[in-house]
Design an enzyme around this catalytic site. Structure first.
Site, PDB file in Angstrom:
ATOM      1  N   LYS A 164     -16.040 -37.945  21.958  1.00  0.00           N
ATOM      2  CA  LYS A 164     -16.927 -36.967  21.320  1.00  0.00           C
ATOM      3  C   LYS A 164     -17.236 -35.848  22.303  1.00  0.00           C
ATOM      4  CE  LYS A 164     -19.236 -35.161  18.038  1.00  0.00           C
ATOM      5  NZ  LYS A 164     -18.726 -33.868  18.581  1.00  0.00           N
ATOM      6  N   THR A 165     -17.172 -34.627  21.790  1.00  0.00           N
ATOM      7  CA  THR A 165     -17.574 -33.460  22.568  1.00  0.00           C
ATOM      8  C   THR A 165     -19.069 -33.199  22.395  1.00  0.00           C
ATOM      9  OG1 THR A 165     -17.032 -32.042  20.694  1.00  0.00           O
ATOM     10  CG2 THR A 165     -15.333 -32.318  22.405  1.00  0.00           C
ATOM     11  N   GLY A 166     -19.599 -32.361  23.263  1.00  0.00           N
ATOM     12  CA  GLY A 166     -20.976 -31.889  23.128  1.00  0.00           C
ATOM     13  C   GLY A 166     -21.130 -30.575  23.871  1.00  0.00           C
ATOM     14  N   SER A 205     -24.176 -32.889  21.169  1.00  0.00           N
ATOM     15  CA  SER A 205     -23.497 -33.596  20.077  1.00  0.00           C
ATOM     16  C   SER A 205     -22.909 -34.945  20.472  1.00  0.00           C
ATOM     17  CB  SER A 205     -22.411 -32.710  19.467  1.00  0.00           C
ATOM     18  OG  SER A 205     -23.006 -31.706  18.668  1.00  0.00           O
TER      19      SER A 205
END
Length: 268
Positions: free
Chosen positions: A209-211, A69
């Site tokens: 942003k995380t992923g 993501s």
């Protein structure tokens, strides 16, 4: 009387630690944070003004992984620039399919979908952009290895396809975003920077942003990301955290680990 050479030499001995010594000390603290949280992985923090990079696990920071993501940063830029969605507040209607994260199961706009990391929303955007245009933009940006696969993979290539990016490449991409050096309009870049804000205080702004690569796929390697940059005063600190996701607690650990490393630099 002229000073003897030996005395002259000793009088200019440096007292302050060198940059290399400071960096080594900080990186030792980074290693302690990984150990304390029981997390395997790597982190890079790049001080833009000083042009100094602090790292834990340098080899891993040059290893390529699925972006998961974190690709939503570029997907947002491309979707806005191509006009497949008019703005960050335009609503996409939920298709009624129940997905693994309950908060995803409702209508979304880009702001909510980015914050919740709603996969289906960004899959719709990718399909609207289309394979050829997506490939052109990924190439023009020079994102990772630039491999998005076949047209059939248009809505999954960042989750389970062949697209790969290293933590070091994440830093380079984020630096170009911060400097407005990516091939998008000022308005598009400003919007995406705004939706990336995870925290804002009087002292700093954190955009991130995380992923999670392999989420919900038991047979896939589970890799967690947290990438972005911290603005504090007139300086910017780019970061990319990449960890093995071995248990549910490793999800929040990505963020806690990053914050502890920033605290070692007296930034949080």
């Amino acid at each position: 009387m002229p000073m003897p050479p030996a005395a002259a030499q000793s009088s200019v001995e440096p007292i302050a630690p060198t940059i290399a010594q400071q960096t080594a000390g900080v990186e030792a603290q980074f290693a302690q944070h990984f150990q304390a949280l029981g997390v395997e992985g790597a982190i890079i923090i790049h001080d833009v003004n000083q042009d100094v990079t602090y790292e834990h696990n340098r080899d891993r920071n040059r290893q390529a992984f699925l972006p998961a993501s974190t690709f939503k940063i570029l997907n947002s830029l491309i979707a806005l620039e191509t006009g497949v969605i008019p703005n960050d507040l335009a609503i996409l209607t939920w298709d009624g399919v129940e997905r693994m994260v309950p908060a995803w199961n409702r209508d979304q706009n880009m702001r909510t979908a980015f914050n919740l990391s709603a996969v289906w929303f960004y899959q719709v955007l990718a399909r609207r952009v289309g394979h050829d245009r997506m490939q052109q933009w990924v190439n023009e940006v020079g994102y990772g290895n630039q491999i998005i696969g076949s047209p059939d993979a248009i809505d999954s290539f960042w989750l389970e396809g062949d697209l790969r990016i290293t933590p070091q490449q994440q830093i380079e991409f984020l630096q170009r975003l911060h400097r407005n050096e990516l091939p998008f309009s000022e308005a598009t870049i400003a919007t995406v920077k705004d939706i990336m804000i995870a925290e804002r205080t009087p002292d700093y702004t954190l955009r991130a942003k995380t992923g999670w690569a392999g989420l919900g796929e038991a047979d896939q390697p589970q890799i967690g990301w947290y990438v972005g940059y911290l603005e504090r005063g007139d300086n910017v600190y780019l970061f990319a955290t990449n960890v093995d996701m071995r248990q549910d607690s490793d999800g929040p650990a990505r963020l806690e680990l990053t914050r502890r490393c920033f605290a070692s630099l007296n930034l949080l």
